[in-house]
Design a protein around this motif. Sequence first.
Motif, PDB file in Angstrom:
ATOM      1  N   SER A 112       0.846  -1.195   0.000  1.00 61.19           N
ATOM      2  CA  SER A 112       0.000   0.000   0.000  1.00 61.19           C
ATOM      3  C   SER A 112       0.881   1.245   0.000  1.00 61.19           C
ATOM      4  O   SER A 112       2.088   1.172   0.221  1.00 61.19           O
ATOM      5  N   THR A 113       0.239   2.380  -0.247  1.00 63.94           N
ATOM      6  CA  THR A 113       0.916   3.680  -0.198  1.00 63.94           C
ATOM      7  C   THR A 113       0.160   4.551   0.795  1.00 63.94           C
ATOM      8  O   THR A 113      -1.054   4.678   0.687  1.00 63.94           O
ATOM      9  N   PHE A 114       0.881   5.098   1.746  1.00 67.26           N
ATOM     10  CA  PHE A 114       0.217   5.920   2.769  1.00 67.26           C
ATOM     11  C   PHE A 114       0.990   7.214   2.976  1.00 67.26           C
ATOM     12  O   PHE A 114       2.140   7.345   2.541  1.00 67.26           O
ATOM     13  N   GLY A 115       0.333   8.162   3.663  1.00 65.56           N
ATOM     14  CA  GLY A 115       0.974   9.460   3.903  1.00 65.56           C
ATOM     15  C   GLY A 115       0.345  10.528   3.020  1.00 65.56           C
ATOM     16  O   GLY A 115       0.451  10.451   1.804  1.00 65.56           O
ATOM     17  N   LEU A 116      -0.314  11.507   3.637  1.00 64.83           N
ATOM     18  CA  LEU A 116      -1.017  12.521   2.854  1.00 64.83           C
ATOM     19  C   LEU A 116      -0.060  13.491   2.179  1.00 64.83           C
ATOM     20  O   LEU A 116      -0.252  13.849   1.026  1.00 64.83           O
ATOM     21  N   LEU A 117       0.978  13.920   2.882  1.00 70.70           N
ATOM     22  CA  LEU A 117       1.862  14.939   2.328  1.00 70.70           C
ATOM     23  C   LEU A 117       3.124  14.345   1.712  1.00 70.70           C
ATOM     24  O   LEU A 117       3.612  14.833   0.698  1.00 70.70           O
ATOM     25  N   GLN A 118       3.635  13.301   2.343  1.00 69.38           N
ATOM     26  CA  GLN A 118       4.830  12.636   1.801  1.00 69.38           C
ATOM     27  C   GLN A 118       4.533  11.149   1.684  1.00 69.38           C
ATOM     28  O   GLN A 118       4.865  10.367   2.580  1.00 69.38           O
ATOM     29  N   PRO A 119       3.882  10.764   0.586  1.00 65.55           N
ATOM     30  CA  PRO A 119       3.465   9.358   0.462  1.00 65.55           C
ATOM     31  C   PRO A 119       4.657   8.404   0.458  1.00 65.55           C
ATOM     32  O   PRO A 119       5.700   8.704  -0.125  1.00 65.55           O
ATOM     33  N   GLN A 120       4.470   7.267   1.135  1.00 68.98           N
ATOM     34  CA  GLN A 120       5.500   6.238   1.197  1.00 68.98           C
ATOM     35  C   GLN A 120       4.869   4.891   0.891  1.00 68.98           C
ATOM     36  O   GLN A 120       3.699   4.678   1.203  1.00 68.98           O
ATOM     37  N   VAL A 121       5.669   4.012   0.331  1.00 64.71           N
ATOM     38  CA  VAL A 121       5.173   2.681  -0.016  1.00 64.71           C
ATOM     39  C   VAL A 121       5.500   1.721   1.125  1.00 64.71           C
ATOM     40  O   VAL A 121       6.631   1.707   1.624  1.00 64.71           O
ATOM     41  N   ALA A 138       7.015  -5.037 -10.101  1.00 63.60           N
ATOM     42  CA  ALA A 138       5.746  -4.596 -10.696  1.00 63.60           C
ATOM     43  C   ALA A 138       4.847  -3.957  -9.637  1.00 63.60           C
ATOM     44  O   ALA A 138       4.253  -2.888  -9.862  1.00 63.60           O
ATOM     45  N   ALA A 139       4.765  -4.602  -8.472  1.00 62.95           N
ATOM     46  CA  ALA A 139       3.924  -4.049  -7.396  1.00 62.95           C
ATOM     47  C   ALA A 139       4.450  -2.694  -6.939  1.00 62.95           C
ATOM     48  O   ALA A 139       3.676  -1.749  -6.710  1.00 62.95           O
ATOM     49  N   LEU A 140       5.779  -2.597  -6.826  1.00 66.28           N
ATOM     50  CA  LEU A 140       6.363  -1.317  -6.390  1.00 66.28           C
ATOM     51  C   LEU A 140       6.121  -0.218  -7.423  1.00 66.28           C
ATOM     52  O   LEU A 140       5.865   0.937  -7.060  1.00 66.28           O
ATOM     53  N   ALA A 141       6.173  -0.568  -8.713  1.00 68.36           N
ATOM     54  CA  ALA A 141       5.930   0.439  -9.753  1.00 68.36           C
ATOM     55  C   ALA A 141       4.510   0.974  -9.657  1.00 68.36           C
ATOM     56  O   ALA A 141       4.270   2.183  -9.817  1.00 68.36           O
ATOM     57  N   HIS A 142       3.550   0.088  -9.393  1.00 63.60           N
ATOM     58  CA  HIS A 142       2.150   0.524  -9.233  1.00 63.60           C
ATOM     59  C   HIS A 142       2.036   1.471  -8.028  1.00 63.60           C
ATOM     60  O   HIS A 142       1.405   2.532  -8.114  1.00 63.60           O
ATOM     61  N   ALA A 228      -7.297   6.140   4.272  1.00 63.63           N
ATOM     62  CA  ALA A 228      -6.535   7.265   3.719  1.00 63.63           C
ATOM     63  C   ALA A 228      -5.244   6.744   3.114  1.00 63.63           C
ATOM     64  O   ALA A 228      -4.189   7.317   3.308  1.00 63.63           O
ATOM     65  N   HIS A 229      -5.327   5.648   2.413  1.00 67.73           N
ATOM     66  CA  HIS A 229      -4.145   5.129   1.733  1.00 67.73           C
ATOM     67  C   HIS A 229      -4.576   4.421   0.453  1.00 67.73           C
ATOM     68  O   HIS A 229      -5.734   4.050   0.297  1.00 67.73           O
ATOM     69  N   ALA A 230      -3.624   4.277  -0.456  1.00 63.98           N
ATOM     70  CA  ALA A 230      -3.893   3.568  -1.712  1.00 63.98           C
ATOM     71  C   ALA A 230      -3.337   2.151  -1.588  1.00 63.98           C
ATOM     72  O   ALA A 230      -2.350   1.921  -0.892  1.00 63.98           O
ATOM     73  N   ARG A 231      -3.981   1.219  -2.279  1.00 64.89           N
ATOM     74  CA  ARG A 231      -3.553  -0.176  -2.182  1.00 64.89           C
ATOM     75  C   ARG A 231      -3.244  -0.737  -3.557  1.00 64.89           C
ATOM     76  O   ARG A 231      -3.681  -0.194  -4.573  1.00 64.89           O
ATOM     77  N   LEU A 232      -2.523  -1.836  -3.562  1.00 63.36           N
ATOM     78  CA  LEU A 232      -2.283  -2.524  -4.837  1.00 63.36           C
ATOM     79  C   LEU A 232      -3.604  -3.080  -5.363  1.00 63.36           C
ATOM     80  O   LEU A 232      -3.941  -2.939  -6.535  1.00 63.36           O
ATOM     81  N   VAL A 233      -4.358  -3.716  -4.476  1.00 64.14           N
ATOM     82  CA  VAL A 233      -5.669  -4.245  -4.845  1.00 64.14           C
ATOM     83  C   VAL A 233      -6.707  -3.352  -4.187  1.00 64.14           C
ATOM     84  O   VAL A 233      -6.851  -3.351  -2.970  1.00 64.14           O
TER      85      VAL A 233
END
Length: 298
Positions: A112-121, A138-142, A228-233
């Motif tokens: 997943s990717t989290f962090g509103l101002l400085q997103p981190q994987v 591939a997952a990291l690129a997404h 409040a985060h983005a996910r691979l799925v």
Amino acid sequence: MERETLVTLLIMTSGGLILQLLAGWARRQPSGVDPAARERQAWRALCRPAVPILVCAAWFIGWALLEPDPVRDPLDPYVVVSLWLPFGVLFARAVVRALWSLVREPPECGVSTFGLLQPQVAFSPFLARRLDEPVIHAALAHERAHARHRDPLRIWLAQLITDLQWPWPQAQRRLSEWLEALELARDEEARREGVDGTDLAAAMLASVRYVSDLTPRQRTSLGGTQFAHARLVGDPDSLRSRVSQLLKPLAPASEAAPAAAVGLRRPLVLTLVVLLAVMALGAAFGQLIIRPLLALTT
Ligand SMILES: [Zn+2]
């Protein structure tokens, strides 16, 4: 009445009322086959209903800048309770849910990717152990595509805008359509960087299997829609269409629409300029609307 209190009441009441009236309007389905263009279209459709609140807020704040404090004509308490209370509750609910999504323990979802101002994987080492190197890449690129576009912040804002239109189902549908388009756009972006579609599909399926192996308590935490985060799925229901899209050949870059500008800087600057102009108009002409409005309610 305190000037700031009056402005807050006016923003919530007028902005909330217009937002509720607009929330139920029929929406245009995002069209086109280019994922990036479809994502931008869905994002604009999602954000459009929130414009009246920003315009009302800019207008009233502009008016308040030249208004003496406290305001001379106090509002009738009955009017305050009957007009403002429903929108006050709505705003309070949306704000509480938005804050809760920030402070709650993030669910374990593998990648997943989290962090509103400085997103981190975030990549679970337990999941990474199950994957080959190209699949991890591939997952990291997404996820890095999510981070480049500050998607955790956009997802958080999208949830807030949707909550302000509660309980309209059209608002929830706009959010779902955007989230689906978002994942397709990030898949496409990762592939344009050289990632193989089958590797990305394998990463998604492995992520789903990883989550299904979690304890029931961890799986329950994934069930909430507020995050409040983005996910691979993203939405598991759209997994089939995403995998089938990934297995298709990638359209040549020349046939695709121009890539979206990375980041939110340009729309934010444009919005700021428009709101400053509205604020200036509010300072110049706010009395013409607000004084008769206050006279009606006192
Ligand atoms: Zn994603």
